[in-house]
Design a protein around this motif. Structure first.
Motif, mmCIF file in Angstrom:
data_model
loop_
_atom_site.group_PDB
_atom_site.id
_atom_site.type_symbol
_atom_site.label_atom_id
_atom_site.label_comp_id
_atom_site.label_asym_id
_atom_site.label_seq_id
_atom_site.Cartn_x
_atom_site.Cartn_y
_atom_site.Cartn_z
ATOM 1 N N GLY A 9 0.824 -1.270 -0.180
ATOM 2 C CA GLY A 9 -0.277 0.452 0.035
ATOM 3 C C GLY A 9 0.826 1.327 0.498
ATOM 4 O O GLY A 9 0.492 2.612 -0.775
ATOM 5 N N ARG A 10 1.942 1.519 0.371
ATOM 6 C CA ARG A 10 3.056 2.452 0.507
ATOM 7 C C ARG A 10 3.909 3.117 -0.719
ATOM 8 O O ARG A 10 3.825 3.700 -0.956
ATOM 9 C CB ARG A 10 3.947 2.024 1.418
ATOM 10 N N MET A 11 3.593 1.224 -1.553
ATOM 11 C CA MET A 11 4.206 1.748 -3.004
ATOM 12 C C MET A 11 2.925 1.849 -3.787
ATOM 13 O O MET A 11 3.445 3.042 -4.828
ATOM 14 C CB MET A 11 5.200 0.589 -3.135
ATOM 15 N N HIS A 12 2.493 1.641 -3.206
ATOM 16 C CA HIS A 12 1.519 2.011 -4.753
ATOM 17 C C HIS A 12 0.474 2.162 -3.837
ATOM 18 O O HIS A 12 -0.855 1.702 -3.041
ATOM 19 C CB HIS A 12 0.914 0.198 -5.653
ATOM 20 N N ARG A 13 -0.757 3.568 -4.144
ATOM 21 C CA ARG A 13 -1.909 3.612 -3.509
ATOM 22 C C ARG A 13 -3.103 2.662 -3.623
ATOM 23 O O ARG A 13 -3.828 2.612 -2.950
ATOM 24 C CB ARG A 13 -1.948 5.306 -4.202
ATOM 25 N N ALA A 14 -3.540 2.505 -5.107
ATOM 26 C CA ALA A 14 -4.272 1.881 -5.665
ATOM 27 C C ALA A 14 -4.179 0.556 -4.751
ATOM 28 O O ALA A 14 -5.326 -0.136 -4.612
ATOM 29 C CB ALA A 14 -3.987 1.519 -7.164
ATOM 30 N N ALA A 15 -3.045 0.143 -4.074
ATOM 31 C CA ALA A 15 -3.049 -0.986 -3.780
ATOM 32 C C ALA A 15 -3.945 -1.722 -1.655
ATOM 33 O O ALA A 15 -4.025 -1.725 -1.407
ATOM 34 C CB ALA A 15 -1.627 -1.997 -3.216
#
Length: 157
Positions: free
Chosen positions: A60-66
């Motif tokens: 989630g920190r790497m990919h907001r969409a995650a």
């Protein structure tokens, strides 16, 4: 990825991986095998911990969409909802944004309960959809105004 029940944690994890670009991309980002990630979306009594919150946090920190499906999943469990809000340009947020959206909610409500409505004693399905859209915009305007005020107090805005 595995078929999972809608609304389950496995479904949220699967959607988080999709948000990161898919199973293979998530595997590369997290440095774990595709099979480990796939295993994390299964319901398995031998390993009930699933994928693990640390991996999900990192993804989630790497990919907001995650992060989005996870936020929505846990918000629902907590009895609420999560709606992403664009917090860029908070210095431009003003009370008139909030009042304009609130006025729209009142207008939709008044129409739904007027003689012009097909069901003046309630909401038609179309009126419910319009009201939900108006309430979503109001919620976002409220969140933006609040975030702008907090940022201003913290010296960021």
């Amino acid at each position: 990825m595995r078929g999972v029940r809608a609304g389950s944690i496995q479904s949220a994890v699967r959607d988080a991986m999709k948000g990161a670009g898919g199973l293979e991309c998530a595997s590369i980002d997290l440095g774990v095998s595709v099979s480990t990630l796939s295993y994390g979306t299964s319901v398995d009594e031998a390993r009930p911990g699933g994928l693990g919150v640390n991996y999900l946090d990192r993804l989630g920190r790497m990919h907001r969409a995650a992060a989005l499906p996870m936020a929505q999943h846990f918000s629902t469990l907590a009895g609420g909802f999560f709606e992403p809000v664009n917090l860029d340009g908070l210095a431009d947020v003003a009370i008139h944004d909030l009042t304009a959206e609130f006025s729209e909610v009142l207008r939709e409500h008044a129409f739904a309960h007027s003689e012009a409505s097909q069901d003046p004693s309630g909401y038609t399905d179309a009126e419910k959809r319009k009201m939900i859209e108006s309430l979503t915009r109001l919620s976002k305007a409220t969140a933006r105004l609040r975030a702008g005020l907090v940022a201003s107090l913290e010296g960021r805005g």
